[in-house]
Design a protein around this motif. Sequence first.
Motif, PDB file in Angstrom:
ATOM      1  N   ARG A  12       0.849  -1.166   0.000  1.00 54.28           N
ATOM      2  CA  ARG A  12       0.000   0.000   0.000  1.00 54.28           C
ATOM      3  C   ARG A  12       0.895   1.229   0.000  1.00 54.28           C
ATOM      4  O   ARG A  12       0.520   2.312  -0.400  1.00 54.28           O
ATOM      5  CB  ARG A  12      -0.825  -0.032   1.282  1.00 54.28           C
ATOM      6  CG  ARG A  12      -1.716   1.133   1.386  1.00 54.28           C
ATOM      7  CD  ARG A  12      -2.519   0.978   2.613  1.00 54.28           C
ATOM      8  NE  ARG A  12      -3.605   1.893   2.549  1.00 54.28           N
ATOM      9  CZ  ARG A  12      -4.254   2.303   3.606  1.00 54.28           C
ATOM     10  NH1 ARG A  12      -3.924   1.865   4.774  1.00 54.28           N
ATOM     11  NH2 ARG A  12      -5.234   3.142   3.481  1.00 54.28           N
TER      12      ARG A  12
ATOM     13  N   GLY B 109      -8.384  13.603  11.458  1.00 51.95           N
ATOM     14  CA  GLY B 109      -8.697  12.219  11.096  1.00 51.95           C
ATOM     15  C   GLY B 109      -7.461  11.364  11.182  1.00 51.95           C
ATOM     16  O   GLY B 109      -6.356  11.838  11.443  1.00 51.95           O
ATOM     17  N   GLN B 110      -7.696  10.105  10.936  1.00 52.46           N
ATOM     18  CA  GLN B 110      -6.610   9.138  11.026  1.00 52.46           C
ATOM     19  C   GLN B 110      -6.656   8.221   9.818  1.00 52.46           C
ATOM     20  O   GLN B 110      -7.715   7.670   9.509  1.00 52.46           O
ATOM     21  CB  GLN B 110      -6.785   8.317  12.303  1.00 52.46           C
ATOM     22  CG  GLN B 110      -5.647   7.384  12.556  1.00 52.46           C
ATOM     23  CD  GLN B 110      -5.611   6.953  14.008  1.00 52.46           C
ATOM     24  OE1 GLN B 110      -6.643   6.920  14.673  1.00 52.46           O
ATOM     25  NE2 GLN B 110      -4.445   6.596  14.494  1.00 52.46           N
ATOM     26  N   GLY B 111      -5.544   8.100   9.145  1.00 52.63           N
ATOM     27  CA  GLY B 111      -5.479   7.191   8.009  1.00 52.63           C
ATOM     28  C   GLY B 111      -4.598   6.009   8.366  1.00 52.63           C
ATOM     29  O   GLY B 111      -4.174   5.873   9.519  1.00 52.63           O
ATOM     30  N   GLY B 112      -4.309   5.193   7.393  1.00 55.52           N
ATOM     31  CA  GLY B 112      -3.517   4.001   7.636  1.00 55.52           C
ATOM     32  C   GLY B 112      -2.069   4.319   7.989  1.00 55.52           C
ATOM     33  O   GLY B 112      -1.353   3.470   8.492  1.00 55.52           O
TER      34      GLY B 112
ATOM     35  N   VAL C 196      -3.800  13.062  11.153  1.00 57.35           N
ATOM     36  CA  VAL C 196      -3.764  14.377  10.507  1.00 57.35           C
ATOM     37  C   VAL C 196      -4.340  15.402  11.490  1.00 57.35           C
ATOM     38  O   VAL C 196      -5.431  15.199  12.032  1.00 57.35           O
ATOM     39  CB  VAL C 196      -4.579  14.382   9.194  1.00 57.35           C
ATOM     40  CG1 VAL C 196      -4.505  15.748   8.512  1.00 57.35           C
ATOM     41  CG2 VAL C 196      -4.081  13.295   8.243  1.00 57.35           C
TER      42      VAL C 196
ATOM     43  N   ALA D 122      -3.043  21.377   7.236  1.00 54.92           N
ATOM     44  CA  ALA D 122      -3.232  20.007   7.740  1.00 54.92           C
ATOM     45  C   ALA D 122      -1.851  19.392   7.905  1.00 54.92           C
ATOM     46  O   ALA D 122      -1.066  19.372   6.959  1.00 54.92           O
ATOM     47  CB  ALA D 122      -4.062  19.199   6.752  1.00 54.92           C
TER      48      ALA D 122
ATOM     49  N   LYS E  59       0.251  16.146   8.715  1.00 55.05           N
ATOM     50  CA  LYS E  59       0.142  14.680   8.777  1.00 55.05           C
ATOM     51  C   LYS E  59       1.372  14.119   9.471  1.00 55.05           C
ATOM     52  O   LYS E  59       2.493  14.330   9.016  1.00 55.05           O
ATOM     53  CB  LYS E  59       0.042  14.142   7.351  1.00 55.05           C
ATOM     54  CG  LYS E  59      -0.322  12.698   7.291  1.00 55.05           C
ATOM     55  CD  LYS E  59      -0.845  12.360   5.912  1.00 55.05           C
ATOM     56  CE  LYS E  59      -1.536  11.031   5.915  1.00 55.05           C
ATOM     57  NZ  LYS E  59      -2.302  10.817   4.719  1.00 55.05           N
TER      58      LYS E  59
ATOM     59  N   GLU F  11      -1.894  22.016   2.428  1.00 56.63           N
ATOM     60  CA  GLU F  11      -2.953  23.007   2.372  1.00 56.63           C
ATOM     61  C   GLU F  11      -4.181  22.389   3.058  1.00 56.63           C
ATOM     62  O   GLU F  11      -4.455  21.189   2.879  1.00 56.63           O
ATOM     63  CB  GLU F  11      -3.176  23.290   0.881  1.00 56.63           C
ATOM     64  CG  GLU F  11      -4.516  23.618   0.438  1.00 56.63           C
ATOM     65  CD  GLU F  11      -4.630  23.733  -1.103  1.00 56.63           C
ATOM     66  OE1 GLU F  11      -5.471  24.514  -1.519  1.00 56.63           O
ATOM     67  OE2 GLU F  11      -3.922  23.039  -1.867  1.00 56.63           O
ATOM     68  N   PHE F  12      -4.915  23.186   3.831  1.00 58.52           N
ATOM     69  CA  PHE F  12      -6.079  22.682   4.563  1.00 58.52           C
ATOM     70  C   PHE F  12      -7.313  22.699   3.660  1.00 58.52           C
ATOM     71  O   PHE F  12      -7.571  23.677   2.962  1.00 58.52           O
ATOM     72  CB  PHE F  12      -6.322  23.573   5.792  1.00 58.52           C
ATOM     73  CG  PHE F  12      -7.550  23.203   6.565  1.00 58.52           C
ATOM     74  CD1 PHE F  12      -7.608  22.024   7.283  1.00 58.52           C
ATOM     75  CD2 PHE F  12      -8.649  24.052   6.591  1.00 58.52           C
ATOM     76  CE1 PHE F  12      -8.743  21.674   8.009  1.00 58.52           C
ATOM     77  CE2 PHE F  12      -9.788  23.717   7.323  1.00 58.52           C
ATOM     78  CZ  PHE F  12      -9.824  22.516   8.030  1.00 58.52           C
ATOM     79  N   MET F  13      -8.056  21.623   3.692  1.00 58.87           N
ATOM     80  CA  MET F  13      -9.251  21.522   2.854  1.00 58.87           C
ATOM     81  C   MET F  13     -10.481  21.520   3.765  1.00 58.87           C
ATOM     82  O   MET F  13     -10.806  20.506   4.404  1.00 58.87           O
ATOM     83  CB  MET F  13      -9.172  20.246   2.014  1.00 58.87           C
ATOM     84  CG  MET F  13      -7.980  20.229   1.070  1.00 58.87           C
ATOM     85  SD  MET F  13      -8.086  21.499  -0.207  1.00 58.87           S
ATOM     86  CE  MET F  13      -9.302  20.777  -1.257  1.00 58.87           C
TER      87      MET F  13
ATOM     88  N   SER G 290     -11.719   8.948  -0.311  1.00 56.31           N
ATOM     89  CA  SER G 290     -11.145   9.660   0.840  1.00 56.31           C
ATOM     90  C   SER G 290      -9.918  10.467   0.423  1.00 56.31           C
ATOM     91  O   SER G 290      -9.409  11.273   1.197  1.00 56.31           O
ATOM     92  CB  SER G 290     -10.839   8.700   1.998  1.00 56.31           C
ATOM     93  OG  SER G 290      -9.675   7.978   1.723  1.00 56.31           O
ATOM     94  N   LYS G 291      -9.464  10.250  -0.802  1.00 51.78           N
ATOM     95  CA  LYS G 291      -8.322  11.023  -1.303  1.00 51.78           C
ATOM     96  C   LYS G 291      -8.781  12.251  -2.084  1.00 51.78           C
ATOM     97  O   LYS G 291      -7.967  13.008  -2.600  1.00 51.78           O
ATOM     98  CB  LYS G 291      -7.442  10.149  -2.218  1.00 51.78           C
ATOM     99  CG  LYS G 291      -6.857   8.957  -1.522  1.00 51.78           C
ATOM    100  CD  LYS G 291      -5.844   9.373  -0.477  1.00 51.78           C
ATOM    101  CE  LYS G 291      -5.294   8.183   0.288  1.00 51.78           C
ATOM    102  NZ  LYS G 291      -4.653   8.566   1.523  1.00 51.78           N
TER     103      LYS G 291
ATOM    104  N   LEU H 290     -10.298  15.616  -1.629  1.00 49.83           N
ATOM    105  CA  LEU H 290     -10.648  16.591  -0.595  1.00 49.83           C
ATOM    106  C   LEU H 290     -11.327  17.796  -1.248  1.00 49.83           C
ATOM    107  O   LEU H 290     -11.193  18.030  -2.458  1.00 49.83           O
ATOM    108  CB  LEU H 290      -9.398  17.004   0.177  1.00 49.83           C
ATOM    109  CG  LEU H 290      -8.681  15.853   0.909  1.00 49.83           C
ATOM    110  CD1 LEU H 290      -7.527  16.391   1.749  1.00 49.83           C
ATOM    111  CD2 LEU H 290      -9.624  15.054   1.784  1.00 49.83           C
TER     112      LEU H 290
ATOM    113  N   ASP I 292      -2.587  13.909  -0.764  1.00 49.18           N
ATOM    114  CA  ASP I 292      -1.521  12.960  -0.462  1.00 49.18           C
ATOM    115  C   ASP I 292      -0.389  12.908  -1.458  1.00 49.18           C
ATOM    116  O   ASP I 292       0.362  11.939  -1.477  1.00 49.18           O
ATOM    117  CB  ASP I 292      -2.066  11.545  -0.259  1.00 49.18           C
ATOM    118  CG  ASP I 292      -2.435  11.317   1.192  1.00 49.18           C
ATOM    119  OD1 ASP I 292      -2.125  12.199   2.010  1.00 49.18           O
ATOM    120  OD2 ASP I 292      -3.019  10.280   1.494  1.00 49.18           O
TER     121      ASP I 292
ATOM    122  N   TYR J 162     -14.779  19.227  11.230  1.00 45.90           N
ATOM    123  CA  TYR J 162     -14.147  20.365  10.564  1.00 45.90           C
ATOM    124  C   TYR J 162     -14.629  21.687  11.128  1.00 45.90           C
ATOM    125  O   TYR J 162     -14.174  22.739  10.734  1.00 45.90           O
ATOM    126  CB  TYR J 162     -14.388  20.306   9.046  1.00 45.90           C
ATOM    127  CG  TYR J 162     -13.423  19.345   8.403  1.00 45.90           C
ATOM    128  CD1 TYR J 162     -12.279  19.806   7.772  1.00 45.90           C
ATOM    129  CD2 TYR J 162     -13.624  17.989   8.501  1.00 45.90           C
ATOM    130  CE1 TYR J 162     -11.363  18.933   7.240  1.00 45.90           C
ATOM    131  CE2 TYR J 162     -12.718  17.096   7.971  1.00 45.90           C
ATOM    132  CZ  TYR J 162     -11.592  17.578   7.341  1.00 45.90           C
ATOM    133  OH  TYR J 162     -10.679  16.713   6.824  1.00 45.90           O
TER     134      TYR J 162
END
Length: 382
Positions: free
Chosen positions: A22, A81-84, A88, A110, A112, A158-160, A210-211, A213, A224, A380
Motif C-alpha cells: 500500500r 482524522g486518522q489514516g492508515g 492528521v 493540515a 500529517k 494546504e487545509f481543505m 477519501s483522497k 478533498l 496525499d 471540521y
Amino acid sequence: MGLCVSYFSSSSPSKMTNNRSRADFLSTTETTNSNVGRPNQFLRAASDGSGQILESTNVKLYSFLDLKTATMNFKPDLMLGQGGFGEVYRGWIDAKTLAPSIAGSGMTVAVKRLNSENVHDLEDWQSVVNVLGRLSHPNLVKLLGHCREGKELLLVYEFMPKGSLSDHLFQRTEPFPWDLRIKIMIGAARGLAFLHGLQRTVIYREFNPSKILIDSNYEAKISDLGQAKLGSLQANPQVTVRIMDKYAAPEYLATGHLYVKSDVYGFGLVLLEIMTGLRVYDPKRPEGQESLLNWLRPKLSSKDKVKHIMDKGIKGQYSSKVATEMGRITLSCTEPDPKKRPHMMEVLDVLEHIQRINLVIPSSSKPDIASYSHSSPRHYQY
Ligand SMILES: Nc1ncnc2c1ncn2[C@@H]1O[C@H](COP(=O)(O)OP(=O)(O)OP(=O)(O)O)[C@@H](O)[C@H]1O
C-alpha cells in the motif's frame, strides 16, 4: 504509503513495478519516449495552463518543534482524522513566511504525522518531496512543508475545509447534491489528467473517495501527493501486502503491474459510488451484492435499468440522459482490459458534457446548494 519510481516508455498501458505495498500508492514514471501511443489531446492537461511544474520546490523544511507549535502539541481536539499511515492535525502557519504561528492565527494547514513504523525507504525522502513539491495544479492539494527528525516524519498540506468526498457521500444523513458530486468528479478528473499528462507521468495508484478533498467552494483536490517513496516492498519485504484493495484494478491484483489506466479503473469505481451513494465494497450487503461493480455492472449498459441504481436521495436532480451517460462512462472506465479504458482527458470531456446536459433540470427540483454548503463535516467545525 510511498512512491515507486520507475522509468519506461509511455506507450500506454505503462508497465510499472510489481510491488504491492500500500506504501507505494503514488507512483511516478518517467517517459523515455515521451508521447508514443497517446492521443494529442492527452497532453492538454499538462499544457492548458492550469497546472505547472515549478522551477524549484517551495516546500518548507520544518523542525519537529515548529510543527508541535503549529498544532498545539498535536492536541487531540485538533485531529482531523486518522489514516492508515498516521494522524492528521489542524495547525496554523504564517501565510507569508510559512513559519508556525499560534493556534487560530494565520493560515490553517493540515499536518500529517506519519507512523514511522510504516515507512521503510527513507533515502529518497528529500528528493521525492522535491519532485512532488514542484507539481502545482488547482486540483491537487498543495504540499507546503515537511519534517524529518529522528523517527518523526511529517508532511504539511494546504487545509481543505470541507473534508473528503467520502465524508459527504457516506458519513452524512443529508444526501450530497448531484451537481456537487459531478463538479467534484470533474475537479478530480482534472487533477488525475494533469498527473497522467506530465512528461514524467505520475500514476496515483490508490484513487478513492477519501483522497478527494474539498475546498470551501466545493472544488475538488486530490490529496496525499508527497507521501512518497516511503516503504516500498523492495526495501522491506515484511510490509503487509494489502492484496484485496477495494479500488485496485484487476490487472494490478492479478499481476502486480500498474498502469496509468489502473487509476482510470479506480476513478470508474468512484463514479459508481457517486451514482449509487453506496460503497464500492460492503461485506454487510446481501450475498452477490458485496462488490458494487460485480453486482451492478449488467445494469450500467441498460438505459432502463441504470436509472434504478441511482441514489434515491438525489431523485429528480439529474435527467435520465445523465444517468445513461454516467452508466456508459463508468462501464468504460472499469473495463477489465486496461487498453480499453479511456484516458483521463477523455473521461474529463465526458463528465463536462454530462454536467452541461444536466442544466435542463430546473433548479426548483434541485436542493439549495448554498444551504448545504454552510455545513461542514462535524470534525471540521472549529
Ligand atoms: N489537507 C487536508 N485538509 C483537511 N483534512 C485532511 C487533509 N488531509 C487529510 N485530511 C483528513 O484527515 C483524515 C485522514 O487522512 P489520511 O490521508 O491520513 O487518511 P486516508 O486518506 O483516510 O487514508 P490512508 O492514508 O490510510 O489511505 C481524512 O479524514 C481526511 O479527511
